[in-house]
Design a protein around this motif. Structure first.
Motif, PDB file in Angstrom:
ATOM      1  N   LEU A 204     -15.681 -37.053 -31.281  1.00 48.69           N
ATOM      2  CA  LEU A 204     -17.070 -36.696 -31.581  1.00 48.69           C
ATOM      3  C   LEU A 204     -17.509 -37.454 -32.825  1.00 48.69           C
ATOM      4  CD1 LEU A 204     -19.440 -34.740 -30.763  1.00 48.69           C
ATOM      5  CD2 LEU A 204     -18.487 -33.120 -32.420  1.00 48.69           C
ATOM      6  N   ILE A 205     -18.700 -38.041 -32.776  1.00 47.91           N
ATOM      7  CA  ILE A 205     -19.293 -38.686 -33.949  1.00 47.91           C
ATOM      8  C   ILE A 205     -20.335 -37.746 -34.545  1.00 47.91           C
ATOM      9  CG2 ILE A 205     -20.686 -40.624 -34.775  1.00 47.91           C
ATOM     10  CD1 ILE A 205     -19.454 -42.331 -32.567  1.00 47.91           C
ATOM     11  N   PHE A 206     -20.268 -37.569 -35.849  1.00 52.07           N
ATOM     12  CA  PHE A 206     -21.214 -36.720 -36.589  1.00 52.07           C
ATOM     13  C   PHE A 206     -22.040 -37.644 -37.482  1.00 52.07           C
ATOM     14  CE2 PHE A 206     -21.610 -33.742 -40.451  1.00 52.07           C
ATOM     15  CZ  PHE A 206     -22.786 -33.182 -39.992  1.00 52.07           C
ATOM     16  N   ALA A 207     -23.355 -37.761 -37.219  1.00 54.64           N
ATOM     17  CA  ALA A 207     -24.193 -38.769 -37.884  1.00 54.64           C
ATOM     18  C   ALA A 207     -25.300 -38.129 -38.695  1.00 54.64           C
ATOM     19  CB  ALA A 207     -24.791 -39.715 -36.845  1.00 54.64           C
ATOM     20  N   GLY A 208     -25.642 -38.772 -39.807  1.00 56.56           N
ATOM     21  CA  GLY A 208     -26.747 -38.295 -40.641  1.00 56.56           C
ATOM     22  C   GLY A 208     -26.796 -39.057 -41.951  1.00 56.56           C
ATOM     23  N   GLY A 209     -27.463 -38.473 -42.940  1.00 61.60           N
ATOM     24  CA  GLY A 209     -27.555 -39.094 -44.251  1.00 61.60           C
ATOM     25  C   GLY A 209     -28.532 -40.251 -44.295  1.00 61.60           C
ATOM     26  N   GLN A 210     -28.443 -41.020 -45.375  1.00 66.20           N
ATOM     27  CA  GLN A 210     -29.350 -42.148 -45.586  1.00 66.20           C
ATOM     28  C   GLN A 210     -28.646 -43.463 -45.258  1.00 66.20           C
ATOM     29  OE1 GLN A 210     -32.424 -41.089 -46.069  1.00 66.20           O
ATOM     30  NE2 GLN A 210     -31.513 -39.049 -46.163  1.00 66.20           N
ATOM     31  N   ASN A 211     -29.255 -44.576 -45.661  1.00 66.61           N
ATOM     32  CA  ASN A 211     -28.722 -45.920 -45.417  1.00 66.61           C
ATOM     33  C   ASN A 211     -28.674 -46.280 -43.942  1.00 66.61           C
ATOM     34  OD1 ASN A 211     -26.732 -44.972 -48.042  1.00 66.61           O
ATOM     35  ND2 ASN A 211     -27.929 -46.850 -48.242  1.00 66.61           N
ATOM     36  N   PRO A 230     -19.637 -38.798 -27.575  1.00 70.34           N
ATOM     37  CA  PRO A 230     -20.856 -38.049 -27.912  1.00 70.34           C
ATOM     38  C   PRO A 230     -21.138 -38.081 -29.415  1.00 70.34           C
ATOM     39  CG  PRO A 230     -19.061 -36.553 -27.390  1.00 70.34           C
ATOM     40  CD  PRO A 230     -18.557 -37.931 -27.091  1.00 70.34           C
ATOM     41  N   VAL A 231     -22.425 -37.981 -29.740  1.00 71.61           N
ATOM     42  CA  VAL A 231     -22.874 -37.982 -31.138  1.00 71.61           C
ATOM     43  C   VAL A 231     -23.623 -36.691 -31.416  1.00 71.61           C
ATOM     44  CG1 VAL A 231     -24.271 -39.136 -32.897  1.00 71.61           C
ATOM     45  CG2 VAL A 231     -23.071 -40.492 -31.155  1.00 71.61           C
ATOM     46  N   ILE A 232     -23.153 -35.957 -32.397  1.00 72.78           N
ATOM     47  CA  ILE A 232     -23.855 -34.756 -32.845  1.00 72.78           C
ATOM     48  C   ILE A 232     -24.482 -35.061 -34.203  1.00 72.78           C
ATOM     49  CG2 ILE A 232     -21.929 -33.639 -34.078  1.00 72.78           C
ATOM     50  CD1 ILE A 232     -22.848 -31.001 -32.684  1.00 72.78           C
ATOM     51  N   HIS A 233     -25.671 -34.539 -34.434  1.00 71.77           N
ATOM     52  CA  HIS A 233     -26.441 -34.909 -35.629  1.00 71.77           C
ATOM     53  C   HIS A 233     -26.353 -33.850 -36.717  1.00 71.77           C
ATOM     54  CE1 HIS A 233     -28.365 -37.474 -32.556  1.00 71.77           C
ATOM     55  NE2 HIS A 233     -28.614 -38.291 -33.559  1.00 71.77           N
ATOM     56  N   ASP A 234     -26.481 -34.323 -37.944  1.00 68.06           N
ATOM     57  CA  ASP A 234     -26.603 -33.421 -39.079  1.00 68.06           C
ATOM     58  C   ASP A 234     -27.956 -32.720 -39.006  1.00 68.06           C
ATOM     59  OD1 ASP A 234     -25.976 -32.102 -41.393  1.00 68.06           O
ATOM     60  OD2 ASP A 234     -25.858 -33.885 -42.655  1.00 68.06           O
ATOM     61  N   SER A 245     -30.692 -40.037 -24.856  1.00 66.71           N
ATOM     62  CA  SER A 245     -29.471 -40.823 -24.662  1.00 66.71           C
ATOM     63  C   SER A 245     -28.354 -39.937 -24.125  1.00 66.71           C
ATOM     64  CB  SER A 245     -29.023 -41.449 -25.985  1.00 66.71           C
ATOM     65  OG  SER A 245     -27.703 -41.952 -25.887  1.00 66.71           O
ATOM     66  N   PRO A 246     -27.547 -40.434 -23.185  1.00 62.55           N
ATOM     67  CA  PRO A 246     -26.411 -39.636 -22.696  1.00 62.55           C
ATOM     68  C   PRO A 246     -25.371 -39.357 -23.775  1.00 62.55           C
ATOM     69  CG  PRO A 246     -26.316 -41.874 -21.840  1.00 62.55           C
ATOM     70  CD  PRO A 246     -27.661 -41.719 -22.480  1.00 62.55           C
ATOM     71  N   ALA A 247     -25.496 -40.061 -24.925  1.00 62.21           N
ATOM     72  CA  ALA A 247     -24.567 -39.805 -26.027  1.00 62.21           C
ATOM     73  C   ALA A 247     -25.034 -38.678 -26.936  1.00 62.21           C
ATOM     74  CB  ALA A 247     -24.380 -41.074 -26.854  1.00 62.21           C
ATOM     75  N   HIS A 248     -26.291 -38.251 -26.811  1.00 59.39           N
ATOM     76  CA  HIS A 248     -26.848 -37.216 -27.690  1.00 59.39           C
ATOM     77  C   HIS A 248     -26.219 -35.863 -27.359  1.00 59.39           C
ATOM     78  CE1 HIS A 248     -29.534 -34.917 -30.126  1.00 59.39           C
ATOM     79  NE2 HIS A 248     -30.461 -35.857 -30.240  1.00 59.39           N
ATOM     80  N   ALA A 249     -25.607 -35.254 -28.384  1.00 58.71           N
ATOM     81  CA  ALA A 249     -24.914 -33.969 -28.174  1.00 58.71           C
ATOM     82  C   ALA A 249     -25.526 -32.837 -28.976  1.00 58.71           C
ATOM     83  CB  ALA A 249     -23.437 -34.117 -28.533  1.00 58.71           C
ATOM     84  N   GLY A 250     -26.737 -33.033 -29.527  1.00 62.41           N
ATOM     85  CA  GLY A 250     -27.397 -31.943 -30.250  1.00 62.41           C
ATOM     86  C   GLY A 250     -27.272 -32.098 -31.755  1.00 62.41           C
ATOM     87  N   TYR A 251     -27.413 -30.981 -32.466  1.00 63.01           N
ATOM     88  CA  TYR A 251     -27.410 -31.015 -33.927  1.00 63.01           C
ATOM     89  C   TYR A 251     -26.746 -29.762 -34.476  1.00 63.01           C
ATOM     90  CZ  TYR A 251     -31.349 -27.760 -33.482  1.00 63.01           C
ATOM     91  OH  TYR A 251     -32.143 -26.682 -33.162  1.00 63.01           O
ATOM     92  N   THR A 272     -17.310 -39.023 -38.985  1.00 60.80           N
ATOM     93  CA  THR A 272     -18.552 -38.732 -39.699  1.00 60.80           C
ATOM     94  C   THR A 272     -19.119 -40.032 -40.255  1.00 60.80           C
ATOM     95  OG1 THR A 272     -17.842 -36.495 -40.295  1.00 60.80           O
ATOM     96  CG2 THR A 272     -19.559 -37.490 -41.647  1.00 60.80           C
ATOM     97  N   VAL A 273     -20.376 -40.321 -39.942  1.00 60.63           N
ATOM     98  CA  VAL A 273     -20.997 -41.582 -40.356  1.00 60.63           C
ATOM     99  C   VAL A 273     -22.256 -41.298 -41.170  1.00 60.63           C
ATOM    100  CG1 VAL A 273     -21.981 -43.781 -39.605  1.00 60.63           C
ATOM    101  CG2 VAL A 273     -20.135 -42.725 -38.274  1.00 60.63           C
ATOM    102  N   GLY A 274     -22.227 -41.645 -42.453  1.00 58.26           N
ATOM    103  CA  GLY A 274     -23.410 -41.582 -43.303  1.00 58.26           C
ATOM    104  C   GLY A 274     -23.641 -40.262 -44.000  1.00 58.26           C
ATOM    105  N   THR A 275     -22.926 -39.238 -43.613  1.00 60.94           N
ATOM    106  CA  THR A 275     -23.143 -37.919 -44.195  1.00 60.94           C
ATOM    107  C   THR A 275     -21.790 -37.274 -44.485  1.00 60.94           C
ATOM    108  OG1 THR A 275     -24.298 -35.804 -43.884  1.00 60.94           O
ATOM    109  CG2 THR A 275     -23.289 -36.795 -41.928  1.00 60.94           C
ATOM    110  N   VAL A 276     -21.783 -36.000 -44.793  1.00 58.78           N
ATOM    111  CA  VAL A 276     -20.548 -35.240 -44.974  1.00 58.78           C
ATOM    112  C   VAL A 276     -20.708 -33.889 -44.278  1.00 58.78           C
ATOM    113  CG1 VAL A 276     -19.879 -36.328 -47.168  1.00 58.78           C
ATOM    114  CG2 VAL A 276     -21.328 -34.273 -47.185  1.00 58.78           C
ATOM    115  N   LEU A 277     -19.601 -33.256 -44.011  1.00 59.18           N
ATOM    116  CA  LEU A 277     -19.646 -31.924 -43.420  1.00 59.18           C
ATOM    117  C   LEU A 277     -19.831 -30.922 -44.552  1.00 59.18           C
ATOM    118  CD1 LEU A 277     -19.387 -30.401 -40.721  1.00 59.18           C
ATOM    119  CD2 LEU A 277     -16.953 -30.145 -41.200  1.00 59.18           C
TER     120      LEU A 277
END
Length: 552
Positions: A204-211, A230-234, A245-251, A272-277
């Motif tokens: 699972l990819i967890f995406a958010g933050g800046q940059n 799948p990618v879940i969003h912050d 997108s079929p990769a979108h897994a919610g937030y 986790t890409v760009g953010t933190v848990l």
């Protein structure tokens, strides 16, 4: 010919050197020299009606463009009212520079008019506090402020401008732009990430933050789709992968579904890409806290401030450099990963669905003296262009925006992760100014809107048309919901008395429409869309909702 300039002009010239095209200000006599410098500058000066809105606009500018938003306010009360925007940018990790006019140097430590200490006030909530005590350093401090706002984990920077210093003559050259490192991904680190994803049955990819940039968003989406990850969003960052997108897994975060919470717990590898848990995404430090769960983190912040849970590997890189490095990678196919990939997206589509049956039932069964927010959003979604931009602040009304409004491109969602109220309208104005070809949609509540309703005049004055969906339930709905959970049946301190918001919008020069029944929704939404898109006029849709309709 005398080419001498004052310190205020040097600051403005430095802003232009850094590519600033717009500054958000509430004027004050303490920084008249900077306002004078803006007189002939190729920078639009957007005069706001409140310092909190001014810094919210700078924050939204930082989120929308990736470049530091510029806010300017005066000393004392002005700086105090700007503080909420600084806190917002600090918690959201947004590049922002606040210029604050200060008392003359000779008046310090004498309890002079509007005196305060910028370091004591702001140092805990911003990356740097600079005080310009030598006019010769005016351009240098601007350059350092930009670098500080952008390097590592982005954030706000405060620059104090003593009134007497910025009036003095400036001699010397403008300080050049200081480059900001994006980090990099070494081959061995990339191999570690790819091996972990390849060997996982439920990555699972967890995406958010800046940059982020549109290109980075597209590269992440393509990689996730091609390799069935799948990618879940912050929270409040659901535009890194497109809505359908079929990769979108919610937030994750407030308003998330139980299925999304289960996904991050179930995943055998989390990237986790760009953010933190952090606190909100982890449900108050409860989700994915076991130290035997592998977590790979890509983040420019070497301190990983706010992260909870294990750290298996930390790559110091921005989403921009990381997605570029990983975009051409290809993983071996996996049946288990395919099943997981499809399951995650199905959960997202189920959670975000606005079925005809739902709204038909609402229109038949609901109280005829109220309009359903769900029905309004359904009618709106049917008419939205694919590149619409959505802005919302804090409150239960945000759940409709977060859950249902489709994000098809980056950036298309402007909101706050610190729960700051009054953000929605200022942010929507920024989107309309920066991308006038896109429809800017503001979703707000009665309590949230009234904290910065005066910015309607800013929208009108600067021809920044927005479509405002205002949910009026005569209460601070989020607090009432908490109240009902802890003290059921004892409503106290959460009820409101509101004006006729449609009439208020008309008074400002916008176009107000009152929606008090489900039977009015379709024609009202259609009218609103026509006015905002054809006439390029700000529209406020005043939706009278049932006080008991607290969530979708």
């Amino acid at each position: 010919m005398n080419n001498t300039i004052h310190g205020g002009q040097a600051i403005v010239d430095s802003l232009q050197l850094h590519g600033v095209s717009r500054a958000y200000v509430v004027p004050g006599e303490s920084y008249l020299s900077v306002l004078d410098g803006l007189y002939n500058a190729d920078i639009q000066t957007v005069v706001c009606r409140h310092e909190a809105a001014c810094t919210y606009m700078a924050d939204a500018h930082g989120k929308f463009t990736g470049k530091p938003g510029i806010a300017m306010v005066t000393r004392g009360p002005g700086a105090a009212q700007a503080y909420t925007g600084i806190h917002t940018a600090w918690q959201d990790g947004v590049p922002l520079i606040l210029f604050v006019g200060l008392i003359p140097v000779a008046d310090r430590n004498r309890e002079s008019f509007q005196e305060f200490d910028p370091n004591q006030w702001f140092s805990s909530q911003c990356k740097r506090v600079f005080i310009l005590d030598e006019v010769s350093r005016a351009s240098e401090i601007v350059a350092k402020a930009f670098h500080a706002a952008l390097e590592g984990r982005p954030g706000p920077v405060v620059v104090g401008l003593p009134e007497d210093i910025i009036k003095q003559e400036f001699h010397g050259q403008l300080h050049p732009v200081i480059p900001v490192a994006e980090g990099g991904v070494a081959d061995d680190k990339l191999t570690i990430i790819l091996d972990a994803l390849s060997n996982a049955a439920k990555p699972l990819i967890f995406a958010g933050g800046q940059n982020w940039t549109p290109e980075a968003s597209e590269q992440l989406t393509q990689f996730a789709e091609d390799n069935h990850i799948p990618v879940i969003h912050d929270w409040r960052a659901s535009d890194r992968v497109t809505f359908d997108s079929p990769a979108h897994a919610g937030y994750l975060g407030y308003g998330r579904s139980d299925e999304c919470a289960a996904l991050i717990e179930t995943a055998d590898v989390l990237l986790t890409v760009g953010t933190v848990l952090g606190d909100v995404a982890s449900d108050g430090y409860r989700l994915r806290q076991s130290f035997d769960k592998p977590n790979y983190i890509v983040n420019l912040d070497t301190s990983l401030r706010g992260h909870s849970g294990s750290v298996t590997e930390h790559i110091v890189a921005s989403p921009i450099s990381f997605t570029k490095a990983i975009s051409k990678a290809s993983l071996a196919s996996s049946d288990s990963r395919d099943v997981w990939f499809n399951y995650c997206h199905q959960q997202q589509r189920k959670d975000c669905a606005l079925s005809n049956q739902e709204t038909e039932n609402i229109s038949v069964s609901a109280d005829p003296s109220y309009a359903s927010m769900t029905h309004v959003i359904r009618e709106l979604v049917a008419l939205l262009p694919t590149d619409a931009v959505y802005s919302f602040g804090a409150g239960n009304h945000c759940l409709w925006a977060q859950r249902y409004l489709p994000t098809h491109t980056f950036p298309s969602q402007l909101s706050t992760r610190n729960g700051a109220m009054g953000y929605s309208l200022p942010a929507g104005i920024v989107a309309a100014l920066e991308s006038p070809e896109r429809l800017s949609v503001v979703v707000t509540g009665d309590g949230e809107f009234m904290m910065n309703e005066a910015e309607l005049s800013t929208s009108i004055r600067y021809q920044a048309p927005v479509l405002i969906i205002l949910m009026d339930n005569q209460q601070f709905g989020t607090i009432r919901q908490h109240q009902e959970a802890h003290y059921p049946g004892r409503i106290s301190g959460t009820q409101l008395h509101n004006p006729d918001f449609a009439a208020l919008a008309n008074a400002f020069g916008a176009h107000g429409i009152r929606v008090a029944s489900n039977r009015d929704i379709k024609t009202s939404v259609t009218e609103a869309m026509q006015v905002v898109t054809k006439e390029r006029k700000t529209v406020l849709l005043h939706v009278i909702t049932d006080p008991d309709e607290l969530m979708p």
